[in-house]
Enzyme design. Structure first.
Site, PDB file in Angstrom:
ATOM      1  N   VAL A 157      11.121  33.725  73.423  1.00 54.33           N
ATOM      2  CA  VAL A 157      11.745  33.160  72.120  1.00 54.33           C
ATOM      3  C   VAL A 157      10.590  33.134  71.074  1.00 54.33           C
ATOM      4  CG1 VAL A 157      12.701  31.205  70.987  1.00 54.33           C
ATOM      5  CG2 VAL A 157      13.504  31.793  73.492  1.00 54.33           C
ATOM      6  N   LEU A 158      10.705  33.908  70.071  1.00 61.00           N
ATOM      7  CA  LEU A 158       9.672  33.863  69.132  1.00 61.00           C
ATOM      8  C   LEU A 158       9.975  33.006  67.781  1.00 61.00           C
ATOM      9  CD1 LEU A 158       9.510  37.995  69.189  1.00 61.00           C
ATOM     10  CD2 LEU A 158       7.918  36.210  70.196  1.00 61.00           C
ATOM     11  N   SER A 159      11.220  32.384  67.551  1.00 59.00           N
ATOM     12  CA  SER A 159      11.367  31.775  66.369  1.00 59.00           C
ATOM     13  C   SER A 159      12.114  30.373  66.688  1.00 59.00           C
ATOM     14  CB  SER A 159      12.303  32.522  65.454  1.00 59.00           C
ATOM     15  OG  SER A 159      13.555  32.406  65.824  1.00 59.00           O
ATOM     16  N   GLY A 160      12.292  29.678  65.876  1.00 58.95           N
ATOM     17  CA  GLY A 160      12.682  28.173  66.020  1.00 58.95           C
ATOM     18  C   GLY A 160      14.090  28.295  65.758  1.00 58.95           C
ATOM     19  N   SER A 161      14.871  29.263  65.565  1.00 57.09           N
ATOM     20  CA  SER A 161      16.256  29.543  65.138  1.00 57.09           C
ATOM     21  C   SER A 161      17.263  28.649  66.285  1.00 57.09           C
ATOM     22  CB  SER A 161      16.855  30.573  64.728  1.00 57.09           C
ATOM     23  OG  SER A 161      16.790  31.495  66.044  1.00 57.09           O
TER      24      SER A 161
END
Length: 175
Positions: A39-43
Site C-alpha cells: 500500500v503506497l497511499s493513504g486512500s
C-alpha cells in the site's frame, strides 16, 4: 545463565516471527495463486495503512459485491497510462462493472472498473511489512538490516554458554 536463556528465547521468537512473516507474505500467496501488493497511499486508511502488504486473490467478477476491497487496473482516460489501485466497491453496475472509492476519500473514483480490469479481492493484510520491505531494498536499508542481523548473531555468540557449574552438577547427583 539467565541472560543466555532470555537471549535464546528472544532470538527464537525473532526467528519464528520472521518465518511467519515470510510465509504470510510470500509462500502462502504463491501456493494459493494470490498476489501481494504494498500500500503506497493513504486512500484506504485506516483499513489499509500505508506500508501494509495486502494479499489479493482472484475471484470471478460476478461474485464481487458492495463492500469488497478489490485491486484493479485503473486506466487514465486522457492517456494510455495505467496504475494498480486497491479500493472498496461501493456500487455494482451491469456488465458487471464496479464503482469504487478509497475509504479515506469523500467521493467515488471518477471512472468505473470493468470486470476485465479486476486483479483480485483482498484476502488478508499484513501491516507495516511493505514499508520495511521497501526500506530493505535500498542500499542504506540493506546495510542497516545486515548490520542488525550481524549484531544479533554476534551478541548470541558472545554471551557465555549455559553450562552447569561443577558444584551444581555434584549437587544434583547427590542422593
Amino acid at each position: 545463565m539467565v541472560a543466555r536463556r532470555a537471549w535464546s528465547a528472544l532470538l527464537a521468537l525473532f526467528v519464528v516471527a520472521a518465518v511467519a512473516l515470510a510465509l504470510a507474505v510470500a509462500a502462502v500467496p504463491a501456493v494459493a495463486g494470490a498476489s501481494t501488493l504494498t500500500v503506497l497511499s493513504g486512500s484506504m486508511e485506516p483499513t489499509l495503512p500505508v506500508g501494509s502488504v495486502v494479499v489479493v486473490r482472484p475471484r470471478p467478477a460476478g461474485e464481487v459485491g458492495v463492500g469488497d476491497v478489490v485491486t484493479f487496473l485503473a486506466r487514465d482516460p486522457g492517456s494510455a497510462e495505467t496504475r494498480v489501485v486497491t479500493h472498496r466497491v461501493v456500487e455494482v453496475l451491469d456488465g458487471p462493472a464496479f464503482r469504487t472509492r478509497g475509504d479515506a476519500n469523500p467521493d467515488p473514483d471518477p471512472g468505473v472498473v470493468a470486470a476485465a480490469d479486476l486483479r483480485g479481492v483482498e484476502w488478508y493484510v499484513v501491516p507495516w511489512v511493505g514499508g520495511a520491505m521497501a526500506a530493505l531494498r535500498t542500499p542504506v536499508g540493506l546495510l542497516v538490516g545486515g548490520g542488525v542481523l550481524l549484531l544479533l548473531l554476534g551478541a548470541g555468540l558472545l554471551l557465555p554458554a549455559a553450562r552447569p557449574r561443577a558444584d551444581d552438577r555434584g549437587a544434583r547427583m547427590a542422593p
